[in-house]
Scaffold this active site. Structure first.
Site, PDB file in Angstrom:
ATOM      1  N   CYS A  91       0.808  -1.233   0.000  1.00 42.76           N
ATOM      2  CA  CYS A  91       0.000   0.000   0.000  1.00 42.76           C
ATOM      3  C   CYS A  91       0.833   1.270   0.000  1.00 42.76           C
ATOM      4  O   CYS A  91       0.322   2.339  -0.353  1.00 42.76           O
ATOM      5  CB  CYS A  91      -0.921   0.022   1.217  1.00 42.76           C
ATOM      6  SG  CYS A  91      -1.825  -1.507   1.481  1.00 42.76           S
ATOM      7  N   HIS A 404      -8.606   3.834  -3.109  1.00 41.90           N
ATOM      8  CA  HIS A 404      -7.249   3.476  -2.693  1.00 41.90           C
ATOM      9  C   HIS A 404      -6.592   2.593  -3.753  1.00 41.90           C
ATOM     10  O   HIS A 404      -6.528   1.377  -3.597  1.00 41.90           O
ATOM     11  CB  HIS A 404      -7.329   2.759  -1.339  1.00 41.90           C
ATOM     12  CG  HIS A 404      -6.041   2.225  -0.804  1.00 41.90           C
ATOM     13  ND1 HIS A 404      -4.801   2.733  -1.145  1.00 41.90           N
ATOM     14  CD2 HIS A 404      -5.799   1.190   0.055  1.00 41.90           C
ATOM     15  CE1 HIS A 404      -3.866   2.043  -0.507  1.00 41.90           C
ATOM     16  NE2 HIS A 404      -4.443   1.101   0.213  1.00 41.90           N
ATOM     17  N   CYS A 434      -1.244   2.719   6.598  1.00 39.67           N
ATOM     18  CA  CYS A 434      -0.912   1.353   6.974  1.00 39.67           C
ATOM     19  C   CYS A 434      -0.516   0.584   5.718  1.00 39.67           C
ATOM     20  O   CYS A 434      -0.869   0.958   4.597  1.00 39.67           O
ATOM     21  CB  CYS A 434      -2.077   0.683   7.691  1.00 39.67           C
ATOM     22  SG  CYS A 434      -3.585   0.541   6.709  1.00 39.67           S
TER      23      CYS A 434
END
Length: 449
Positions: A91, A404, A434
């Protein structure tokens, strides 16, 4: 004290973010990245011969653009002589691109870096079963009619079994013949064997987060993002994407924010990851998304020599590790390290962009930031990291509304933060997220005067 080798942010731009399967579903991730990088060059009036390296984050790694950064760079008009590298930290891949560029500039090996990330989650492939692949290999190697017929029979048999498995087994159940959904595998942690949504369920239970709290947070994300769209607050950071095959139609706003969202509608959604006892739904989690983003990094001296007025400088950054099953708390681990490197405290932060992977994950971070016990037990600190002011966090909404695209989000956070710091005349800001696998990433920005 300012230094010639300070790393400054000159400009940043991103494509609109769109839910997977919607308007951007047929746009290649290299094209998304090209759009962002080309617009970055145009907006900053950059002489591309000044670019020392292009660094792009990506997690999907398309087989026709394995080093996608190089493909993006060349298609965007960056010279052949300029190297390009793709980076991957789940991520935080697009935050990794920025931190890598930061280190290049601080070390003196580069003066100008284009950093960013791209992801077309719509195009992540379906992986065929091993028996099907073996049958296809036999067909490819067949040299006579009998071998071809035998291979075709094996292919049909394997294909039929795949169809049966697909129709009769649960979506996430792995079997010998069932095709594997790459995005499901990619979002499942191989160390603990649970997916990202299930890690959010862990936090929801451990931090006593109710379904109503999570839905209320999701609602605010949509309200803020919708307001930002309506008043043009995000226009400065986005650029249109023209759609194939005609390239006459285009997307110029994020596809995700819902101005009509309500608590009543959110309450109707059923738990997705723990259907019996869970509180995480597809509506209080971020959607799977397509998009790209890019920033222009320079040494302070280079920016001065070229006549640029930077928006912000990077004061410090950090990555930190934690238990994979609690990966959502990553920002609480990485932020104190970044703050220490930046030489400031949490109370100095005027704005925070904390990626909204899940409402539960953000709410757990807020509680953990403000917990003396957590800081002492988990971080080795004498007291809490700091108290988050909700009015200063994700002021234009977050990933629950905006989306995202995993390989691009880290750069999106930095772009949104630096532009909002300029608008609000805020000195220090934090961009943090995160990271699947049990990590956190944080970067501290200081507004340039």
């Amino acid at each position: 004290m300012a230094s010639d080798r300070d790393v400054v942010l000159v400009e940043g731009v991103r494509t609109p973010f769109a839910k997977a399967g919607s308007k951007l579903k047929d746009v290649h991730p290299a094209e998304l990245g090209r759009v962002a990088v080309h617009e970055l060059i145009e907006r900053s009036n950059l002489d591309v011969n000044q670019v020392d390296e292009v660094i792009m984050g990506n997690t999907g790694n398309p087989p026709d653009a394995v080093n996608i950064a190089r493909v993006i760079a060349l298609r965007a008009g960056v010279p052949l002589k300029t190297p390009a590298v793709s980076v991957h930290r789940n991520c935080a891949s697009a935050l990794e691109s920025i931190s890598t560029g930061f280190e290049r500039i601080r070390a003196g090996t580069c003066d100008t870096v284009i950093a960013g990330g791209t992801e077309a989650m719509s195009q992540m492939p379906l992986l065929m079963s091993r028996p099907f692949v073996k049958a296809f290999e036999r067909l490819s190697g067949a040299r006579n009619p009998m071998q071809i017929l035998g291979a075709l029979g094996g292919l049909l048999k394997a294909d039929l079994k795949q169809v049966v498995e697909l129709a009769t087994t649960p979506p996430m159940a792995a079997t010998a013949y069932k095709p594997r959904i790459s995005i499901v595998e990619g979002l499942t942690d191989p160390f603990v064997g649970i997916n990202m949504g299930q890690t959010a369920e862990v936090l929801a239970k451990e931090w006593n987060l109710s379904r109503e709290e999570q839905d209320a947070f999701a609602l605010v994300s949509h309200q803020r993002a919708s307001a930002a769209q309506k008043n043009g607050r995000l226009d400065e950071e986005t650029t249109p994407v023209f759609l194939p095959p005609s390239f006459k139609e285009f997307v110029n706003q994020d596809i995700g924010p819902r101005a009509e969202q309500s608590m009543e509608a959110l309450a109707k959604m059923k738990p997705f990851f723990d259907r019996k006892y869970g509180t995480i739904t597809v509506a209080n989690a971020c959607p799977i998304t397509d998009g790209a983003a890019a920033v222009l990094l320079m040494s302070r001296q280079k920016a001065r020599d070229l006549g640029y007025k930077p928006i912000a400088s990077i004061r410090g950054y950090a990555f930190a590790g934690l238990e994979p099953e609690r990966m959502g708390l990553g920002p609480v681990y990485s932020t104190p390290v970044a703050l220490k490197r930046a030489g400031i405290s949490f109370k100095d932060l005027g704005l925070i962009e904390l990626n909204e992977a899940f409402a539960a994950q953000v709410l757990a971070c807020v509680k953990a930031f403000n917990s003396d016990k957590f800081a002492q037990d988990k971080l080795g600190l004498s007291g809490k990291v700091g108290e988050v002011d909700p009015s200063r966090m994700n002021v234009n909404g977050g990933a629950i509304a905006l989306g995202h695209p995993v390989g691009a989000t880290g750069t999106r956070l930095v772009i949104t933060l630096m532009k909002e710091m300029k608008k609000r005349d805020v000195q220090f800001g934090l961009a943090t997220l995160c990271i699947g696998g049990g990590q956190g990433g944080s970067v501290i920005l200081e507004r340039e005067q």
